[in-house]
Motif scaffolding. Structure first.
Motif, PDB file in Angstrom:
ATOM      1  N   PRO A  30       0.829  -1.200  -0.030  1.00  0.00           N
ATOM      2  CA  PRO A  30      -0.091   0.069  -0.216  1.00  0.00           C
ATOM      3  C   PRO A  30       0.812   1.386  -0.040  1.00  0.00           C
ATOM      4  O   PRO A  30       1.999   1.324   0.566  1.00  0.00           O
ATOM      5  N   VAL A  34      -0.644   0.807   6.779  1.00  0.00           N
ATOM      6  CA  VAL A  34      -1.342  -0.644   6.916  1.00  0.00           C
ATOM      7  C   VAL A  34      -2.202  -0.543   8.309  1.00  0.00           C
ATOM      8  O   VAL A  34      -1.857  -0.464   9.265  1.00  0.00           O
ATOM      9  N   LEU A  37      -4.067  -6.708   8.658  1.00  0.00           N
ATOM     10  CA  LEU A  37      -3.848  -8.020   7.856  1.00  0.00           C
ATOM     11  C   LEU A  37      -4.502  -9.149   8.311  1.00  0.00           C
ATOM     12  O   LEU A  37      -4.900  -9.425   9.511  1.00  0.00           O
ATOM     13  N   ALA A  48      -4.659  -6.952   3.077  1.00  0.00           N
ATOM     14  CA  ALA A  48      -4.455  -5.811   3.759  1.00  0.00           C
ATOM     15  C   ALA A  48      -5.268  -4.514   3.554  1.00  0.00           C
ATOM     16  O   ALA A  48      -5.873  -4.627   2.475  1.00  0.00           O
ATOM     17  N   SER A  50      -5.953  -0.320   4.321  1.00  0.00           N
ATOM     18  CA  SER A  50      -4.825   0.715   4.421  1.00  0.00           C
ATOM     19  C   SER A  50      -5.567   2.170   4.361  1.00  0.00           C
ATOM     20  O   SER A  50      -6.871   2.155   4.066  1.00  0.00           O
ATOM     21  N   SER A 313       3.234  -5.484   9.190  1.00  0.00           N
ATOM     22  CA  SER A 313       3.472  -4.416   8.423  1.00  0.00           C
ATOM     23  C   SER A 313       4.341  -3.331   9.210  1.00  0.00           C
ATOM     24  O   SER A 313       4.317  -3.450  10.247  1.00  0.00           O
ATOM     25  N   THR A 332       5.836   2.226   3.164  1.00  0.00           N
ATOM     26  CA  THR A 332       5.072   1.175   4.004  1.00  0.00           C
ATOM     27  C   THR A 332       5.909  -0.305   3.313  1.00  0.00           C
ATOM     28  O   THR A 332       5.799  -0.400   2.142  1.00  0.00           O
ATOM     29  N   ILE A 334       5.145  -4.793   3.674  1.00  0.00           N
ATOM     30  CA  ILE A 334       4.469  -5.925   4.513  1.00  0.00           C
ATOM     31  C   ILE A 334       5.582  -6.779   4.218  1.00  0.00           C
ATOM     32  O   ILE A 334       6.185  -7.159   3.278  1.00  0.00           O
TER      33      ILE A 334
END
Length: 348
Positions: A30, A34, A37, A48, A50, A313, A332, A334
């Motif tokens: 994203p 985030v 999840l 996810a 966001s 995240s 960002t 993950i």
């Protein structure tokens, strides 16, 4: 009252050391922080939500030491999305957030998302309850709402004492945390009635909750860098305790995520100090601790259905406000971590 307790260290497993055994970045993350999840309960599909108003899905393919993430689809909300949940058959994703909309997304069939309900304020939490085929949503409008996804109006609206701040469901037990530090247990055989209310010795409201695998109690993470362990039965109160986790010397960080492992009776915590850890609450052992490796906070985390993947995240958590947000450095990510059984299995 809870007592403060210490977790005994398992020295050979306390830290990750200089090299990570397996860390993989999810592709096309994203563009903003985030908020949640969640893994599919039937396959390695990761969703996810966001603050960029999007709900995204990736398929995670693990073949030995080769781990790949493949973007599959995404949908939009009108405002930031705060939560998501999967239907128990793994076909459908639900999402909610600041636009107050409850959306249903028939992801695996390629269907279009549809609005199936509304709240009067942002939706903070949601969960699918397979035992009664109902979606529950918790909002800052101080209500829980139960939805039959075939109907546009809620089956029941449950008033809460304050804004919903956290929610967890496990089989017949649901625990809801509210902004006034109440924790409410619902027996989902009778979901329209509160079963019991609890308070803990934690000084601040809950950020995250999970129910024990045996449904005998719950764990709570708060902004004070501490996790509370509580039992439902008053006769078990002597077993209640708290432990410190997201701490760095005198610096205290929020615990943003607590989750029990889906196979072993152990748990993971993660927080704004940029670390996560694996713990054995029953034997009071610290199994694994990531020592300050992330350059930004961990805002949320989750296990896949068999516990072989731990996703988290890494992004700005806005705890220091917009003035301290630097878009150039606050990217960002993950991350997927593949824990070994020895890192999450209780030590005998």
């Amino acid at each position: 009252m809870m007592n403060e307790d210490k977790f005994y260290e398992v020295p050979e497993l306390l830290t990750f050391g200089s090299k990570f055994p397996m860390l993989v970045l999810v592709v096309q993350p994203p563009s903003d922080s985030v908020s949640s999840l969640s893994f599919s309960p039937t396959a390695n599909y990761l969703v996810a939500t966001s603050w960029d108003n999007q709900v995204r899905c990736w398929e995670i393919d693990v073949r030995g030491e080769n781990v790949n993430s493949m973007p599959r689809a995404s949908i939009s909300h009108d405002h930031p999305v705060l939560c998501s949940a999967w239907k128990d058959d793994g076909t459908t994703v639900f999402s909610g957030g600041c636009d107050k909309q409850v959306k249903m997304w028939p992801l695996l069939s390629g269907g279009q998302p549809m609005i199936i309900g509304m709240h009067d304020a942002p939706i903070k939490e949601m969960a699918w309850i397979p035992e009664i085929n109902v979606l529950v949503t918790g909002s800052w409008d101080k209500t829980l709402r139960y939805w039959d996804i075939r109907q546009p109006t809620p089956l029941h609206t449950q008033q809460l004492p304050d804004r919903c701040s956290a929610l967890a469901v496990r089989k017949q037990a649901m625990v809801v945390g509210t902004a006034d530090k109440n924790f409410i247990l619902f027996d989902l055989q009778n979901p329209q009635t509160e079963f019991k209310r609890f308070t803990t010795s934690l000084k601040y409201p809950a950020r995250c909750i999970d129910v024990f695998p045996d449904q005998q109690g719950f764990i709570v993470g708060s902004i004070e860098g501490r996790v509370g362990v509580s039992h439902f039965d008053d006769s078990q109160k002597y077993k209640n305790f708290t432990f410190k986790c997201q701490r760095d010397g005198d610096d205290i960080y929020s615990v943003n995520s607590v989750h029990f492992h889906p196979v072993f009776p152990t748990l993971a915590t993660a927080g704004s100090d940029g670390t996560f850890g694996f713990w054995d609450k029953d034997n009071k052992q610290k199994l694994k601790l990531l020592q300050r490796r992330c350059c930004l906070p961990i805002t949320c985390s989750t296990f896949n259905t068999d516990g072989s993947i731990f996703a988290y995240s890494v992004c700005y958590d806005w705890s220091k406000g917009a003035a301290n947000h630097n878009p150039a450095t606050s990217t960002t990510s993950i991350v997927l971590y593949l824990p070994k059984d020895t890192e999450v299995k209780p030590k005998l």
